[in-house]
Design an enzyme around this catalytic site. Sequence first.
Site, PDB file in Angstrom:
ATOM      1  N   GLU A   1      14.577 -15.559  -0.503  1.00  0.00           N
ATOM      2  CA  GLU A   1      15.125 -16.582   0.560  1.00  0.00           C
ATOM      3  C   GLU A   1      14.152 -17.713   0.544  1.00  0.00           C
ATOM      4  O   GLU A   1      14.394 -18.819   0.726  1.00  0.00           O
ATOM      5  CB  GLU A   1      15.294 -15.961   1.754  1.00  0.00           C
ATOM      6  CG  GLU A   1      16.646 -14.835   2.010  1.00  0.00           C
ATOM      7  CD  GLU A   1      16.613 -14.217   3.125  1.00  0.00           C
ATOM      8  OE1 GLU A   1      15.791 -14.665   3.927  1.00  0.00           O
ATOM      9  OE2 GLU A   1      17.490 -13.488   3.510  1.00  0.00           O
TER      10      GLU A   1
ATOM     11  N   ASP B   1       0.776  -0.973  -0.105  1.00  0.00           N
ATOM     12  CA  ASP B   1      -0.050   0.054   0.101  1.00  0.00           C
ATOM     13  C   ASP B   1       0.723   1.425  -0.234  1.00  0.00           C
ATOM     14  O   ASP B   1       1.927   1.325   0.673  1.00  0.00           O
ATOM     15  CB  ASP B   1      -0.981   0.072   1.153  1.00  0.00           C
ATOM     16  CG  ASP B   1      -1.917   1.062   1.109  1.00  0.00           C
ATOM     17  OD1 ASP B   1      -2.724   1.081   0.509  1.00  0.00           O
ATOM     18  OD2 ASP B   1      -1.925   1.906   2.263  1.00  0.00           O
TER      19      ASP B   1
END
Length: 551
Positions: free
Chosen positions: A266, A217
């Site tokens: 990751e 956002d």
Amino acid sequence: MTQQSEAPSPSVADTVRRDWWRDAVIYQVYPRSFADGNGDGMGDLQGVRDRLPYLRDLGVDAVWLSPFYASPQADAGYDVSDYRAIDPMFGTLHDADGLIRDAHDLGLRVIVDLVPNHTSDQYDWFRRALAEGPGSPLRERYHFRDGKGENGELPPNDWDSIFGGPAWTRVADGQWYLHLFAPEQPDLNWENQAVRDEFRSILRFWLDMGVDGFRIDVAHGLIKADGLPDVGSAEQLKLLGNDSMPFFDQDGVHEIYRSWRQILDEYDGERIAVAEAWTPTVERTANYVRPDELHQAFNFQYLGTHWDADELRAVIDVSLAAMEPVGAPATWVLSNHDVTRHATRFAHDVHLGTQLREAGDRELGLRRARAASLLMLALPGSAYVYQGEELGLPDVVDLPDEVRQDPSFFRAAGQDGFRDGCRVPIPWTREGSSYGFGSGGSWLPQPAEWAGLSVEAQTGDPGSTLELYRAALAARRVHLGPEAGEELRWLQLPDGVLGFVRGDLVCLANTTAAPVRIETDGRVVVASSAVPPVTAGLLDLPADTTVWLAR
């Protein structure tokens, strides 16, 4: 070694492919308005969980959930008081975990909203900052400043809130704090290391829960210009901003997103992030999706384009050209929870912007909306579908003032304040106090005519908007998968008609008010309105209609 979350459930693992997000269709769920699982009149996570099979059968690839975090709800959950908790109105963390697991079992990925530009004024940091007073380290995590004037009685600068009024509120000890949105949403200071560390931890919390990505956002708002300089212009309320805006689209945001990309990479399963970045140009938007930053960015320039062949071709060309150097897919969107639904925007012959107060010609609006949706779904890249657009829902433009909850409705000179119209709970059945939304009514009133627009009413009707979306999404998988590539070849067509070839599919869109005869071949795969068969290499394409043809 970084600890990674559990591998996706087998059903998801079976469908995982590299770069799934490059051509994904992602469905936005606005939880309070999607489905109510406990009968209190407010949508919730259990309601979403119960309806996941509907989304699988619709044919989307992923679900994006608007905020469900703990919040005082000053701005419909975009004022977060705890990023690691679920607001009781939506359920519990157990419900969130079950939703994610169920979605994965159905082959759907889950993207959650993240709100990093500001917190709630009830967030622990902000409450402690107020209590500790000027000079507190906690105040360094926000933008607290002394005011101007003889006694500090004037705001620190001339910035206005997007919701209207000044972007500064004075506290009891005399200092002011910055809020680009409501006063209940103080802006975080992203130059502060503690802020950066906290959000990296929040990212890991939800990635460990199994989410497949984040919608960021106000991704363009995290960094403010040094010194918070005055704007000096009455035009600063424009959502898109411009190059001189010191509070939007500052270059410093990109360092933040590079660090976030490292975390996303990751984790197994190709986790992604998409930017809500209102920028002045598509080229500036492309900066957010460079190879080491975010994966997608909403194309708001496309969302704001009128139903006009020349305008559409221009923004499509610019969008694809801007994304090519950074190797990112274009990301298309026509509606969301902040703008008037495109079935209402296109109901007007004059382009009136993205927030409207008038219904216009609803039949025309729906016809154009269906055509625009089919055109969007044929474009290379990823597409976002806002809940209810697959039903052809219009905005509810005549909501009584007493039921409205959009904070900008109550503040002068800000956004139009009519976002409630696109947030009315969607209808599932022909009958019932809330047309199947839930057993306890709905938090915003639904028009009586929505019974005929419900999922129940449209299912099985070959002419319905719902069945059009189902057919289009199924055809998209067959004809416009990864092998179709991310390029298109434009066709030379009469004025007002847009057409291109992708893979083995031809897409033709007539944006005019009259039928157009086109030389073409192939069989009709899906069309936004009834079209005659191709005869002797000619197709009479009706007004405001898009068709896909297989060659």
